[in-house]
Design a protein around this motif. Structure first.
Motif, PDB file in Angstrom:
ATOM      1  N   VAL A 141       0.895  -1.295   0.024  1.00  0.00           N
ATOM      2  CA  VAL A 141       0.030  -0.083  -0.109  1.00  0.00           C
ATOM      3  C   VAL A 141       0.976   1.031  -0.013  1.00  0.00           C
ATOM      4  CG1 VAL A 141      -1.782   1.450   1.464  1.00  0.00           C
ATOM      5  CG2 VAL A 141      -1.830  -1.086   1.088  1.00  0.00           C
ATOM      6  N   GLY A 142       2.013   1.156   0.916  1.00  0.00           N
ATOM      7  CA  GLY A 142       2.741   2.402   0.916  1.00  0.00           C
ATOM      8  C   GLY A 142       3.303   2.592  -0.400  1.00  0.00           C
ATOM      9  N   THR A 143       3.655   1.650  -1.188  1.00  0.00           N
ATOM     10  CA  THR A 143       4.551   1.955  -2.478  1.00  0.00           C
ATOM     11  C   THR A 143       3.340   2.403  -3.561  1.00  0.00           C
ATOM     12  OG1 THR A 143       5.911  -0.108  -1.935  1.00  0.00           O
ATOM     13  CG2 THR A 143       5.799   0.384  -4.191  1.00  0.00           C
ATOM     14  N   CYS A 144       2.343   1.898  -3.623  1.00  0.00           N
ATOM     15  CA  CYS A 144       1.341   2.083  -4.776  1.00  0.00           C
ATOM     16  C   CYS A 144       0.257   3.115  -4.578  1.00  0.00           C
ATOM     17  CB  CYS A 144       1.034   0.989  -5.534  1.00  0.00           C
ATOM     18  SG  CYS A 144       0.200  -0.270  -4.544  1.00  0.00           S
ATOM     19  N   VAL A 145      -0.342   3.068  -3.262  1.00  0.00           N
ATOM     20  CA  VAL A 145      -1.614   3.730  -3.213  1.00  0.00           C
ATOM     21  C   VAL A 145      -1.626   5.062  -2.082  1.00  0.00           C
ATOM     22  CG1 VAL A 145      -2.899   2.092  -4.177  1.00  0.00           C
ATOM     23  CG2 VAL A 145      -2.948   2.256  -1.886  1.00  0.00           C
ATOM     24  N   ILE A 146      -0.927   4.867  -1.244  1.00  0.00           N
ATOM     25  CA  ILE A 146      -1.123   5.472   0.101  1.00  0.00           C
ATOM     26  C   ILE A 146      -0.685   7.206  -0.058  1.00  0.00           C
ATOM     27  CG2 ILE A 146       1.112   5.338   1.181  1.00  0.00           C
ATOM     28  CD1 ILE A 146      -2.328   5.531   2.891  1.00  0.00           C
ATOM     29  N   GLY A 147       0.398   7.283  -1.163  1.00  0.00           N
ATOM     30  CA  GLY A 147       0.907   8.742  -1.351  1.00  0.00           C
ATOM     31  C   GLY A 147      -0.114   9.742  -1.776  1.00  0.00           C
ATOM     32  N   PRO A 148      -1.036   9.420  -2.747  1.00  0.00           N
ATOM     33  CA  PRO A 148      -2.184  10.237  -3.298  1.00  0.00           C
ATOM     34  C   PRO A 148      -3.166  10.532  -2.572  1.00  0.00           C
ATOM     35  CG  PRO A 148      -1.819   8.432  -4.622  1.00  0.00           C
ATOM     36  CD  PRO A 148      -0.904   8.405  -3.740  1.00  0.00           C
ATOM     37  N   PRO A 192     -12.807   6.894  18.784  1.00  0.00           N
ATOM     38  CA  PRO A 192     -13.631   8.112  18.275  1.00  0.00           C
ATOM     39  C   PRO A 192     -13.810   8.315  16.753  1.00  0.00           C
ATOM     40  CG  PRO A 192     -12.443   8.603  20.211  1.00  0.00           C
ATOM     41  CD  PRO A 192     -11.776   7.599  19.738  1.00  0.00           C
ATOM     42  N   MET A 193     -14.753   8.433  16.307  1.00  0.00           N
ATOM     43  CA  MET A 193     -14.551   8.748  14.712  1.00  0.00           C
ATOM     44  C   MET A 193     -14.734  10.453  14.535  1.00  0.00           C
ATOM     45  SD  MET A 193     -14.566   7.600  11.942  1.00  0.00           S
ATOM     46  CE  MET A 193     -14.613   5.936  12.080  1.00  0.00           C
ATOM     47  N   PHE A 194     -13.465  10.760  14.764  1.00  0.00           N
ATOM     48  CA  PHE A 194     -13.218  12.265  14.508  1.00  0.00           C
ATOM     49  C   PHE A 194     -13.360  12.605  13.055  1.00  0.00           C
ATOM     50  CE2 PHE A 194      -9.083  10.442  15.149  1.00  0.00           C
ATOM     51  CZ  PHE A 194      -8.483  11.002  14.357  1.00  0.00           C
ATOM     52  N   PRO A 195     -13.630  13.908  12.733  1.00  0.00           N
ATOM     53  CA  PRO A 195     -13.555  14.400  11.175  1.00  0.00           C
ATOM     54  C   PRO A 195     -12.455  14.065  10.327  1.00  0.00           C
ATOM     55  CG  PRO A 195     -14.371  16.128  12.527  1.00  0.00           C
ATOM     56  CD  PRO A 195     -13.734  15.008  13.585  1.00  0.00           C
ATOM     57  N   LEU A 196     -11.295  14.069  10.787  1.00  0.00           N
ATOM     58  CA  LEU A 196      -9.963  13.530  10.091  1.00  0.00           C
ATOM     59  C   LEU A 196     -10.053  12.149   9.686  1.00  0.00           C
ATOM     60  CD1 LEU A 196      -7.027  15.675  11.142  1.00  0.00           C
ATOM     61  CD2 LEU A 196      -8.342  15.897   9.234  1.00  0.00           C
ATOM     62  N   LEU A 197     -10.316  11.285  10.635  1.00  0.00           N
ATOM     63  CA  LEU A 197     -10.441   9.779  10.240  1.00  0.00           C
ATOM     64  C   LEU A 197     -11.612   9.597   9.362  1.00  0.00           C
ATOM     65  CD1 LEU A 197      -9.678   7.058  11.004  1.00  0.00           C
ATOM     66  CD2 LEU A 197     -10.986   7.241  12.827  1.00  0.00           C
ATOM     67  N   SER A 198     -12.517  10.234   9.380  1.00  0.00           N
ATOM     68  CA  SER A 198     -13.719   9.913   8.528  1.00  0.00           C
ATOM     69  C   SER A 198     -13.526  10.305   7.071  1.00  0.00           C
ATOM     70  CB  SER A 198     -15.220  10.573   9.100  1.00  0.00           C
ATOM     71  OG  SER A 198     -15.038  12.085   9.163  1.00  0.00           O
ATOM     72  N   GLY A 199     -12.669  11.615   6.982  1.00  0.00           N
ATOM     73  CA  GLY A 199     -12.295  12.107   6.027  1.00  0.00           C
ATOM     74  C   GLY A 199     -11.152  11.201   5.214  1.00  0.00           C
ATOM     75  N   PHE A 200     -10.600  10.647   5.869  1.00  0.00           N
ATOM     76  CA  PHE A 200      -9.529   9.502   5.462  1.00  0.00           C
ATOM     77  C   PHE A 200     -10.017   8.212   4.698  1.00  0.00           C
ATOM     78  CE2 PHE A 200      -6.854   5.738   6.318  1.00  0.00           C
ATOM     79  CZ  PHE A 200      -6.033   6.003   5.106  1.00  0.00           C
ATOM     80  N   ILE A 201     -11.133   7.655   5.545  1.00  0.00           N
ATOM     81  CA  ILE A 201     -11.928   6.617   5.187  1.00  0.00           C
ATOM     82  C   ILE A 201     -12.523   6.931   3.928  1.00  0.00           C
ATOM     83  CG2 ILE A 201     -13.821   5.150   5.618  1.00  0.00           C
ATOM     84  CD1 ILE A 201     -12.808   5.447   8.808  1.00  0.00           C
ATOM     85  N   GLU A 202     -13.249   8.008   3.681  1.00  0.00           N
ATOM     86  CA  GLU A 202     -13.712   8.365   2.489  1.00  0.00           C
ATOM     87  C   GLU A 202     -12.950   8.444   1.309  1.00  0.00           C
ATOM     88  OE1 GLU A 202     -16.832   9.744  -0.032  1.00  0.00           O
ATOM     89  OE2 GLU A 202     -17.029   8.258   1.799  1.00  0.00           O
ATOM     90  N   ALA A 203     -11.728   9.227   1.566  1.00  0.00           N
ATOM     91  CA  ALA A 203     -10.677   9.343   0.560  1.00  0.00           C
ATOM     92  C   ALA A 203     -10.275   7.981   0.076  1.00  0.00           C
ATOM     93  CB  ALA A 203      -9.374  10.139   1.164  1.00  0.00           C
ATOM     94  N   CYS A 204     -10.166   6.947   1.124  1.00  0.00           N
ATOM     95  CA  CYS A 204      -9.706   5.708   0.503  1.00  0.00           C
ATOM     96  C   CYS A 204     -10.961   5.058  -0.338  1.00  0.00           C
ATOM     97  CB  CYS A 204      -9.572   4.610   1.621  1.00  0.00           C
ATOM     98  SG  CYS A 204      -7.879   5.116   2.765  1.00  0.00           S
ATOM     99  N   ARG A 205     -12.098   5.102   0.053  1.00  0.00           N
ATOM    100  CA  ARG A 205     -13.276   4.585  -0.671  1.00  0.00           C
ATOM    101  C   ARG A 205     -13.393   5.372  -2.201  1.00  0.00           C
ATOM    102  NH1 ARG A 205     -18.108   5.800  -2.167  1.00  0.00           N
ATOM    103  NH2 ARG A 205     -18.294   7.908  -1.136  1.00  0.00           N
ATOM    104  N   ARG A 206     -13.181   6.612  -2.330  1.00  0.00           N
ATOM    105  CA  ARG A 206     -13.064   7.061  -3.658  1.00  0.00           C
ATOM    106  C   ARG A 206     -12.117   6.709  -4.352  1.00  0.00           C
ATOM    107  NH1 ARG A 206     -16.916  11.110  -4.232  1.00  0.00           N
ATOM    108  NH2 ARG A 206     -17.949  12.010  -2.313  1.00  0.00           N
ATOM    109  N   PHE A 207     -10.917   6.564  -3.858  1.00  0.00           N
ATOM    110  CA  PHE A 207      -9.725   6.165  -4.581  1.00  0.00           C
ATOM    111  C   PHE A 207     -10.108   4.645  -5.048  1.00  0.00           C
ATOM    112  CE2 PHE A 207      -5.626   3.994  -5.492  1.00  0.00           C
ATOM    113  CZ  PHE A 207      -4.881   5.161  -5.858  1.00  0.00           C
ATOM    114  N   GLY A 208     -10.616   3.816  -4.362  1.00  0.00           N
ATOM    115  CA  GLY A 208     -11.259   2.450  -4.741  1.00  0.00           C
ATOM    116  C   GLY A 208     -12.271   2.790  -5.972  1.00  0.00           C
TER     117      GLY A 208
END
Length: 294
Positions: free
Chosen positions: A99-106, A274-290
């Motif tokens: 993951v660190g090699t191919c997707v986490i950067g963007p 706790p589902m704080f805003p930054l964490l939910s934003g990261f999860i959404e970014a992963c979903r959209r990337f997929g």
């Protein structure tokens, strides 16, 4: 019993020496001993057995240690939540090596840009990331391997596919498909123990009762690709990692009969997080990337 009592107990349980804990916390050894005694007296329990000048956790102590660690992690999360609410915006993300090699950067770049946040990345194998999530050292992780702890929540995010690769000159080169049984006796170039990719390869071989010959063990996917291109053996890697080498003819992808290789990169975080805003934003970014198919 205070948070300080719990912190001292955990430190003593982990290192087994009160004098060492006293030095680490810059307090006297008698203060450490007193903190343990106060817990034991308050609840009428024994947390440690003192044998031959050494400390050993009792059964009660072992049970309390599990609760104490979770309590301290929740305390850290609570404080970080209040800090985030106070505009201190930091997100600690783990990524497996693939993951660190191919997707986490963007993905990290997008979160930084959209959320105006400090995103910090730690890259390691699935096993180590799981430990750090349980210890509260990471907010979430994006992994390709299976996590085992029931305390972690797993959400599928990005589709991926494992493929068998070989280099020019290998007997498999140019073949559209090979039998899984043909891997018997082949020189295998694999990731280290604790890697999700290695675990999936071993599961495939074990199901067919095949004992592979591991020739290389690598923590780095570039090392694996270079070894395969040099004719050292075959490997199983994410198709995301080998696109350029396949297009240039340096690597060949073989289908494995009866093995689709389909898997996913999953977002993992502690169930008590706790589902704080930054964490939910990261999860959404992963979903959209997929969903983008990148």
């Amino acid at each position: 019993m205070t948070i300080r009592h719990v912190e001292i107990f955990v430190r003593v349980a982990e290192c087994g020496k009160m004098n060492q804990v006293a030095k680490e916390l810059y307090i006297s050894q008698s203060s450490v001993s007193q903190a343990i005694a106060e817990i034991e007296n308050e609840y009428q329990v024994r947390l440690f057995e003192r044998l031959s000048r050494k400390l050993y956790l009792t059964a009660v102590g072992q049970g309390f240690l599990s609760y104490a660690k979770r309590f301290l992690t929740l305390d850290k999360d609570m404080r970080r939540y209040l800090e985030a609410a106070g505009e201190i915006r930091c997100l600690r993300i783990g990524a497996t090596i693939t993951v660190g090699t191919c997707v986490i950067g963007p993905i990290a770049a997008k979160v930084r840009r959209q959320e105006n946040a400090d995103v910090r990345i730690f890259v390691a194998n699935t096993h180590l990331l799981e430990e750090k999530l349980l210890n509260g050292e990471l907010d979430a992780a994006l992994v390709e391997g299976r996590v085992t702890s029931p305390l972690l929540h797993v959400t599928r995010a990005i589709p991926d596919r494992l493929v068998l690769i070989c280099g020019p000159g290998h007997p498999f080169f140019g073949r559209e498909e090979v039998q899984v049984e043909e891997l018997k006796g082949q020189a295998l170039i694999v990731r280290e123990q604790g890697s999700g990719t290695r675990a999936q390869l071993e599961e495939l071989l074990n199901r067919r009762h095949i004992h592979g010959s591991i020739k290389w063990t690598c923590y780095n996917t570039e090392a694996i690709k270079n070894a395969v291109m040099a004719g050292e053996g075959v490997s199983l890697l994410s198709q995301r990692l080998i696109r350029n080498e396949v297009e240039s003819g340096q690597l060949w992808v073989c289908g494995l009969q009866g093995f689709s290789g389909l898997r996913s990169f999953d977002v993992v975080y502690h169930k008590d997080k706790p589902m704080f805003p930054l964490l939910s934003g990261f999860i959404e970014a992963c979903r959209r990337f997929g969903e983008s198919g990148d």
